[in-house]
Design a protein around this motif. Structure first.
Motif, PDB file in Angstrom:
ATOM      1  N   LEU A  41     -16.558  57.688  60.993  1.00  0.00           N
ATOM      2  CA  LEU A  41     -17.561  58.546  60.375  1.00  0.00           C
ATOM      3  C   LEU A  41     -18.214  57.754  59.254  1.00  0.00           C
ATOM      4  O   LEU A  41     -17.523  57.267  58.360  1.00  0.00           O
ATOM      5  N   TRP A  42     -19.532  57.582  59.317  1.00  0.00           N
ATOM      6  CA  TRP A  42     -20.272  56.879  58.267  1.00  0.00           C
ATOM      7  C   TRP A  42     -21.050  57.896  57.432  1.00  0.00           C
ATOM      8  O   TRP A  42     -21.504  58.918  57.948  1.00  0.00           O
ATOM      9  N   PHE A  43     -21.256  57.574  56.161  1.00  0.00           N
ATOM     10  CA  PHE A  43     -22.030  58.483  55.311  1.00  0.00           C
ATOM     11  C   PHE A  43     -22.680  57.692  54.180  1.00  0.00           C
ATOM     12  O   PHE A  43     -22.141  56.692  53.705  1.00  0.00           O
ATOM     13  N   ARG A  57     -17.311  54.874  54.803  1.00  0.00           N
ATOM     14  CA  ARG A  57     -16.834  55.075  56.167  1.00  0.00           C
ATOM     15  C   ARG A  57     -15.429  55.679  56.145  1.00  0.00           C
ATOM     16  O   ARG A  57     -14.600  55.329  55.319  1.00  0.00           O
ATOM     17  N   VAL A  58     -15.208  56.607  57.068  1.00  0.00           N
ATOM     18  CA  VAL A  58     -13.873  57.117  57.344  1.00  0.00           C
ATOM     19  C   VAL A  58     -13.499  56.659  58.755  1.00  0.00           C
ATOM     20  O   VAL A  58     -14.250  56.906  59.701  1.00  0.00           O
ATOM     21  N   THR A  59     -12.387  55.979  58.893  1.00  0.00           N
ATOM     22  CA  THR A  59     -11.860  55.682  60.227  1.00  0.00           C
ATOM     23  C   THR A  59     -10.637  56.546  60.462  1.00  0.00           C
ATOM     24  O   THR A  59      -9.911  56.889  59.533  1.00  0.00           O
ATOM     25  N   PHE A  60     -10.418  56.914  61.715  1.00  0.00           N
ATOM     26  CA  PHE A  60      -9.366  57.863  62.062  1.00  0.00           C
ATOM     27  C   PHE A  60      -8.200  57.170  62.748  1.00  0.00           C
ATOM     28  O   PHE A  60      -8.391  56.339  63.642  1.00  0.00           O
ATOM     29  N   VAL A  88     -13.008  65.659  50.568  1.00  0.00           N
ATOM     30  CA  VAL A  88     -12.051  65.484  51.656  1.00  0.00           C
ATOM     31  C   VAL A  88     -10.898  66.453  51.425  1.00  0.00           C
ATOM     32  O   VAL A  88     -10.300  66.464  50.349  1.00  0.00           O
ATOM     33  N   TYR A  89     -10.612  67.248  52.451  1.00  0.00           N
ATOM     34  CA  TYR A  89      -9.587  68.279  52.321  1.00  0.00           C
ATOM     35  C   TYR A  89      -8.617  68.213  53.503  1.00  0.00           C
ATOM     36  O   TYR A  89      -8.952  67.719  54.579  1.00  0.00           O
ATOM     37  N   GLN A  90      -7.429  68.742  53.272  1.00  0.00           N
ATOM     38  CA  GLN A  90      -6.482  68.994  54.357  1.00  0.00           C
ATOM     39  C   GLN A  90      -6.278  70.501  54.446  1.00  0.00           C
ATOM     40  O   GLN A  90      -6.031  71.156  53.438  1.00  0.00           O
ATOM     41  N   VAL A  91      -6.412  71.040  55.645  1.00  0.00           N
ATOM     42  CA  VAL A  91      -6.373  72.480  55.856  1.00  0.00           C
ATOM     43  C   VAL A  91      -4.966  72.895  56.274  1.00  0.00           C
ATOM     44  O   VAL A  91      -4.397  72.333  57.218  1.00  0.00           O
ATOM     45  N   SER A  92      -4.407  73.864  55.572  1.00  0.00           N
ATOM     46  CA  SER A  92      -3.082  74.380  55.910  1.00  0.00           C
ATOM     47  C   SER A  92      -3.222  75.676  56.706  1.00  0.00           C
ATOM     48  O   SER A  92      -4.251  76.355  56.645  1.00  0.00           O
ATOM     49  N   ASP A  93      -2.157  76.023  57.447  1.00  0.00           N
ATOM     50  CA  ASP A  93      -2.146  77.236  58.275  1.00  0.00           C
ATOM     51  C   ASP A  93      -3.385  77.268  59.178  1.00  0.00           C
ATOM     52  O   ASP A  93      -4.079  78.285  59.279  1.00  0.00           O
ATOM     53  N   SER A  94      -3.652  76.164  59.845  1.00  0.00           N
ATOM     54  CA  SER A  94      -4.884  76.001  60.596  1.00  0.00           C
ATOM     55  C   SER A  94      -4.792  76.637  61.984  1.00  0.00           C
ATOM     56  O   SER A  94      -4.000  76.180  62.821  1.00  0.00           O
ATOM     57  N   ILE A 131      -8.918  66.671  63.693  1.00  0.00           N
ATOM     58  CA  ILE A 131      -7.466  66.675  63.788  1.00  0.00           C
ATOM     59  C   ILE A 131      -7.046  65.263  64.139  1.00  0.00           C
ATOM     60  O   ILE A 131      -7.466  64.711  65.170  1.00  0.00           O
ATOM     61  N   ALA A 132      -6.269  64.659  63.260  1.00  0.00           N
ATOM     62  CA  ALA A 132      -5.889  63.253  63.419  1.00  0.00           C
ATOM     63  C   ALA A 132      -4.562  63.021  62.726  1.00  0.00           C
ATOM     64  O   ALA A 132      -4.082  63.850  61.947  1.00  0.00           O
ATOM     65  N   GLN A 133      -3.985  61.856  63.002  1.00  0.00           N
ATOM     66  CA  GLN A 133      -2.718  61.497  62.355  1.00  0.00           C
ATOM     67  C   GLN A 133      -2.939  60.975  60.945  1.00  0.00           C
ATOM     68  O   GLN A 133      -2.047  61.065  60.107  1.00  0.00           O
ATOM     69  N   GLY A 134      -4.101  60.410  60.686  1.00  0.00           N
ATOM     70  CA  GLY A 134      -4.378  59.889  59.359  1.00  0.00           C
ATOM     71  C   GLY A 134      -5.829  59.468  59.251  1.00  0.00           C
ATOM     72  O   GLY A 134      -6.570  59.455  60.235  1.00  0.00           O
ATOM     73  N   ILE A 135      -6.231  59.140  58.037  1.00  0.00           N
ATOM     74  CA  ILE A 135      -7.597  58.689  57.779  1.00  0.00           C
ATOM     75  C   ILE A 135      -7.555  57.497  56.836  1.00  0.00           C
ATOM     76  O   ILE A 135      -6.603  57.315  56.073  1.00  0.00           O
ATOM     77  N   TRP A 136      -8.606  56.687  56.911  1.00  0.00           N
ATOM     78  CA  TRP A 136      -8.738  55.551  55.993  1.00  0.00           C
ATOM     79  C   TRP A 136     -10.187  55.450  55.568  1.00  0.00           C
ATOM     80  O   TRP A 136     -11.093  55.613  56.386  1.00  0.00           O
ATOM     81  N   LEU A 137     -10.421  55.189  54.274  1.00  0.00           N
ATOM     82  CA  LEU A 137     -11.766  55.120  53.732  1.00  0.00           C
ATOM     83  C   LEU A 137     -12.054  53.720  53.224  1.00  0.00           C
ATOM     84  O   LEU A 137     -11.218  53.110  52.548  1.00  0.00           O
TER      85      LEU A 137
END
Length: 270
Positions: A41-43, A57-60, A88-94, A131-137
């Motif tokens: 994801l580029w921005f 950039r966010v890579t997944f 950037v957020y992490q959603v709980s009880d999704s 939905i992913a295992q992790g992200i990197w910026l």
């Protein structure tokens, strides 16, 4: 049950910027890793006193699914009061995670809960969920925006560090590489994305290639290391920041099996 968005501490801001550009479908090969692709994801970065802010950039890591929606307001409650710069957020009880887990487990016996997370990225008049295992910026090279740097946490370690040459009791040669990053930085970075801590390469027929890697990940304050092999998955794990030697027994068992197969096929060992 309320669904909450928890802000994540990330190294760059993206509030009040133009809409992002998401590229899906193995678009950005890792430098030197022809068989490892990623989704990204580029921005645009905010403009400052010095002019153009460039791109972020966010890579997944392990992207499962993604969706994008128009809108200025988050579709979930904030877990804490909103602070300018949170994007950037992490959603709980999704509910989305529940649905995706049920689909994957019912059809492929692949669980998502526990190792995958529901991420939310807020931009100007638009938000993207994944939905992913992790992200990197990081910030892409403007001359090669699809390329990822050699020090990306998912990149192979031969791009960063020299090998320690080893000899197995089975007769096969192998190489060990260790991440050059400081342990404190590895642990901090592992809160966002798995970090390749050690890489084990077998040397067969004069060619060295990755056969196993140990990954460091910190989730909810718990740090773990896990050894994985291609097409097999996890073969060992250890709590905390483990040494490479913690995995030697499992590794040597595998190397011995490879040596036995090669002998059975009359292939050279050394």
């Amino acid at each position: 049950m309320r669904t909450l968005a928890h802000p994540l501490a990330v190294p760059m801001q993206a509030d009040s910027v133009l809409s992002p550009r998401f590229v899906y479908g193995h678009c950005a090969p890792f430098t030197g890793n022809g068989d490892r692709d990623t989704d990204a994801l580029w921005f645009p970065q905010p403009h400052g006193d010095d002019g153009d802010g460039g791109e972020g950039r966010v890579t997944f890591e392990g992207l499962d699914s993604v969706r994008a929606c128009r809108g200025e307001h988050l579709p979930y409650e904030h877990a804490v009061p909103f602070t300018r710069g949170n994007w950037v957020y992490q959603v709980s009880d999704s509910p989305w995670m529940t649905d995706r887990h049920a689909y994957e487990f019912d059809h492929y016996q692949t669980p998502l809960t526990g190792s995958y997370r529901h991420y939310l990225f807020k931009f100007h008049d638009e938000f993207i969920e994944a939905i992913a295992q992790g992200i990197w910026l990081d910030r892409p090279d403007p001359t090669a925006p699809l390329r990822l740097p050699n020090d990306h946490p998912l990149a192979r370690l031969e791009l960063q560090t020299a090998a320690e040459n080893r000899q197995s009791p089975s007769g096969l040669s192998w190489e060990l590489r260790r991440s050059p990053k400081e342990h404190s930085a590895l642990i901090e970075d592992s809160k966002l994305c798995s970090q390749r801590l050690y890489q084990f390469n077998l040397v067969l027929d004069g060619t060295s290639s990755e056969s196993a890697s140990v990954w460091l990940r910190t989730v909810d304050g718990r740090t773990t290391c896990r050894m994985t092999r291609a097409w097999v998955g996890e073969v060992a794990n250890h709590d905390g920041l483990a040494s490479a030697e913690h995995f030697f027994d499992v590794w040597e068992q595998y190397v011995g099996e490879v040596a036995a197969r090669r002998r059975a096929m009359n292939k050279p060992i050394a």
